[in-house]
Every structure is written in C-alpha cells, then in structure tokens.
Write an enzyme that holds these catalytic residues in place. Structure first.
Site, PDB file in Angstrom:
ATOM      1  CG  HIS A  88      -1.214   3.744   4.544  1.00 39.78           C
ATOM      2  ND1 HIS A  88      -2.401   3.267   5.043  1.00 39.78           N
ATOM      3  CD2 HIS A  88      -0.577   2.690   3.992  1.00 39.78           C
ATOM      4  CE1 HIS A  88      -2.488   1.969   4.794  1.00 39.78           C
ATOM      5  NE2 HIS A  88      -1.396   1.586   4.167  1.00 39.78           N
ATOM      6  CG  ASP A 105      -4.387   5.511   6.645  1.00 40.91           C
ATOM      7  OD1 ASP A 105      -3.226   5.432   7.099  1.00 40.91           O
ATOM      8  OD2 ASP A 105      -4.785   4.819   5.682  1.00 40.91           O
ATOM      9  CB  SER A 134      -0.934   0.017   1.213  1.00 42.59           C
ATOM     10  OG  SER A 134      -0.184  -0.113   2.399  1.00 42.59           O
TER      11      SER A 134
END
Ligand SMILES: *[C@@H]1O[C@H](CO)[C@@H](O)[C@H](O)[C@H]1NC(C)=O
Ligand SMILES: *[C@@H]1O[C@H](CO)[C@@H](O)[C@H](O)[C@H]1NC(C)=O
Length: 388
Positions: free
Chosen positions: A349, A346, A39
């Site tokens: 990240h 978040d 991610s």
C-alpha cells in the site's frame, strides 16, 4: 517551499466559494460519498468485522499504521489518509465512515456517506478462488457481499425507492479500486500469468454488473478507478526478483510485464465503461486513472518530494524492504523516519503522501475522464513538497 502568494489567493477564493455556497449545497455538488472496494479504500471495516468475529490478526490494527495523520491505527492500510479521504476533504465532505462500526454509527450518519470497502476483498466470490486452490487468508468478502450490505443499508436508511433515488442522485459513488486482490492472491501464490490473465474479463464483468445495479437504484455519478501499477510494488518486486535486467523498466525500476498486466485490466475496464455510458447516457461514469497518476511519481520522484520509490517505508528488510515473514507492524519490522519521502508504505500500500498526489492528479490534473466537475472541488489536495 513557503506559502506562496498564488496559494494564498487560491485559498482565499476557496473560502469565498465555501461561504457563498452555504445556502444551497454548492450548486450541482455532492452530499455524500458511497464507496466500495478493498484495502486501498477501507477506512475501518475489516478491523471492526475481525473484532466482532474475534477472528484473525488485522495488520492495520497496530502501530505504525496511522502514525502520520491519525496518530493511531484506524484500520486504514497507510500511515495516514487514503485516496477516499482526500477526495472527501476536497469536496468539503467529512471523512467517509465505514459501514461497520463507524464513529458516527447509526443511520443518520449515512446522509454524508458510507464506505463498504473491506481490506482483502475481491471482485469475484470466495468460491472462485477456492475452486482454483487460491487462498484469501484476509477475508471472505467479495464485491457481491458489499453490494448486499448496500441494499440492506438502503432498506433501513431511505426505505422507499424514491427517497433512496434522491439520496443516490446527490451522492458520488466510488467503485473501487476493486479487482487488485483477485490478481494479488493468485500471483503471489505462484499461479502463472496466463491463468491470472483469464480472470480479468470475469473481474470486469462483475464490476460492470455492480455498476448496473447501482444505477438501477438511482446512482448518477460514479467514479470507477483502475488498478495501481503492481510492477512497482515492493511486494511484487521481491517476489518476482530476477537477474534478467531487461525485465525492468530502466527509468523506474518497475517490472514491465506486471505493469503491462495492470494496463490490460485497466484497458478492459475502460472499454466496459464506454459500453455502460452508452447504456446509461444520463449517468456520469468517470474513469479514474490511478495507474498513470501513480506512474508519474515513479518517473519523476523529485518533483513530488519522494526520495525512495521502490522500497517500502515500513517492512522487514530485503532489497525492497518487503518481507512476507516480517511484515509492517510485526516485531521484526522497522519504519522509516520520513514516510512522506517514500511512495510505498508497507510494500503493498502507498503512503499518505503518495495518495495525496494521486488525488491531486485526479481532481486537478488530467487523470480522470471525463473530468470531475471542478466546481465541486473546494480545496486542492496537493501535498506541500518538503524542503530538501
Ligand atoms: C465469511 O466468514 C464468516 C465467519 O467465518 C461467516 O460468518 C460468513 O457467513 C462468511 N461469508 C461468506 C460470504 O461466505
Ligand atoms: C529476459 O527478459 C526478456 C524480457 O522479458 C525476455 O525477452 C528474455 O527472453 C529474457 N532472457 C532470459 C535469458 O530469460
């Protein structure tokens, strides 16, 4: 801070470089970025795969993801651009399209780059985790799967070994970061440090064998990032919260033993890269020190315009604004007004602003070794520090 004369001059020179280099592809510079990872690097693969399989909810598919730069969710786990986006822009390349469902889909687009990274992906195969009772509820994709897609892509895109070699020789390979999730799932599901430590050499072996394979196909320039400091991550800080003050770094508030863990991974990775450089003296294998490029933000936040280092901009409350039951994007979460003053987006990240500074540290600063060829950096990724 305004548009200083220094900036103006640099900008002018950059424009000249771009114009001068249009005849030949900026002498020795790159035509494409081919990337792998999770991610930190996914520019839309997971979101597309989940739609096709109508499987699972992808957090990055709803607002406020993407709000700062794209103004809509793109599948990127941030408010805006990622490290890979800033690298592409600095090198004068288009944003790297995801392998699945890219906007410019079709084989022609791969000429300028292709991204195989999938959010949630691990270095080790799924079976490694199921055998150990570790659940990956996000995806079953491993680095091995990404390598398989890469091979499929080559067989349709460049077809013959010599044409594929040509393509890869003029590409930069971004190998990661990968391996972060192998540890995230284990740690955040309560597995002991000693057990997770034992994964590290295995993860490094998988990364090394993937690099070997890519070199066999013709890759010449590889950027291999280390992991980011998990001890400063709001999700880890909430999960491992303790009243024992000596577990925290007094300067940053990060948890020392978790950052030591990341450094352990990064040290083994660098040792392995030294070995690979000996095996392949004609390749350029560049270590990208994400850890230290990020740590300087936690150590001197004011120098980079950050006011909040350890709380997530988007989250569901608690001391670090990171709550697994009210994650960013869910109805119970809130988002901060000024993401560029936060390092964490978040809880897991980083914000676009943090990623931008990290890339500045890699391309302009001291955080790659050996250095990336400066002639190939056409513009500086640095964020303008917000007025305070
Ligand atoms: C992952 O899961 C999908 C859908 O559940 C399945 O089609 C695919 O074969 C799996 N891949 C691997 C590598 O296990
Ligand atoms: C507190 O943390 C330090 C550093 O990790 C450790 O050496 C010490 O034993 C801990 N103290 C308690 C009471 O757990």
């Amino acid at each position: 801070m305004g548009f200083s004369l220094g900036t103006a001059i640099t900008y002018y020179c950059i424009v000249l470089v771009v114009f001068e280099s249009t005849g030949h592809v900026a002498g020795g510079c790159y035509k494409a970025i081919v990337s792998f990872g999770d991610s930190v690097t996914d520019t839309g693969n997971l979101i597309h795969k989940s739609k096709v399989l109508s499987k699972g909810f992808v957090k990055s598919s709803v607002p406020p993801y993407g709000e700062t730069f794209f103004h809509h969710p793109t599948g990127r786990y941030s408010d805006g651009r990622l490290i890979i986006d800033f690298i592409a822009q600095s090198m004068g390349l288009p944003l790297v399209q995801p392998y699945f469902g890219g906007e410019r889909n079709g084989d022609r687009s791969f000429a300028e780059g292709v991204n195989f990274a999938v959010a949630g992906a691990t270095a080790m195969d799924m079976s490694f985790f199921t055998e150990r009772g570790i659940i990956n509820s996000c995806t079953n994709v491993s680095l091995g799967n990404e390598l398989d897609w890469f091979k499929q892509m080559l067989s349709s895109f460049c077809q013959t070994p010599s044409r594929c070699k040509e393509y890869l020789e003029s590409s930069v390979i971004l190998m990661g970061e990968i391996g972060g999730n192998d540890y995230n799932y284990a740690f955040l599901q309560g597995h002991p440090k000693e057990e997770v430590m034992s994964f590290v050499p295995k993860v490094i072996t998988v990364i090394a064998s993937t690099i070997n394979e890519l070199i066999k196909y013709g890759a010449q320039i590889l950027i291999v990032p280390g992991n980011l400091p998990i001890g400063c991550s709001p999700s880890y800080l909430s999960y491992f919260m303790t009243s024992n003050a000596s577990e925290y770094d007094p300067q940053t508030g990060c948890i020392n033993w978790l950052n030591d863990f990341t450094e352990y991974h990064n040290e083994l990775l660098q040792k392995e890269l030294n070995h690979l450089r000996e095996l392949h003296p004609h390749t350029r294998i560049i270590y990208a020190d994400y850890y230290n490029a990020a740590m300087r933000l936690y150590r001197s936040p004011n120098n980079y315009g950050f006011e909040n280092t350890l709380e997530a901009c988007c989250g569901g409350g608690g001391p670090y604004n990171s709550n697994p039951h009210a994650y960013c994007g869910s109805q119970l979460s809130t988002v901060c007004d000024s993401p560029s003053s936060y390092i964490s987006w978040d809880g897991m990240h980083l914000t676009e602003a943090a990623y931008q500074w990290i890339v500045d540290g890699l391309l302009i600063g001291p955080f790659t070794s050996p250095k990336i060829n400066g002639e190939c950096i056409l513009s500086r990724p640095k964020t303008k520090i917000p007025d305070s």
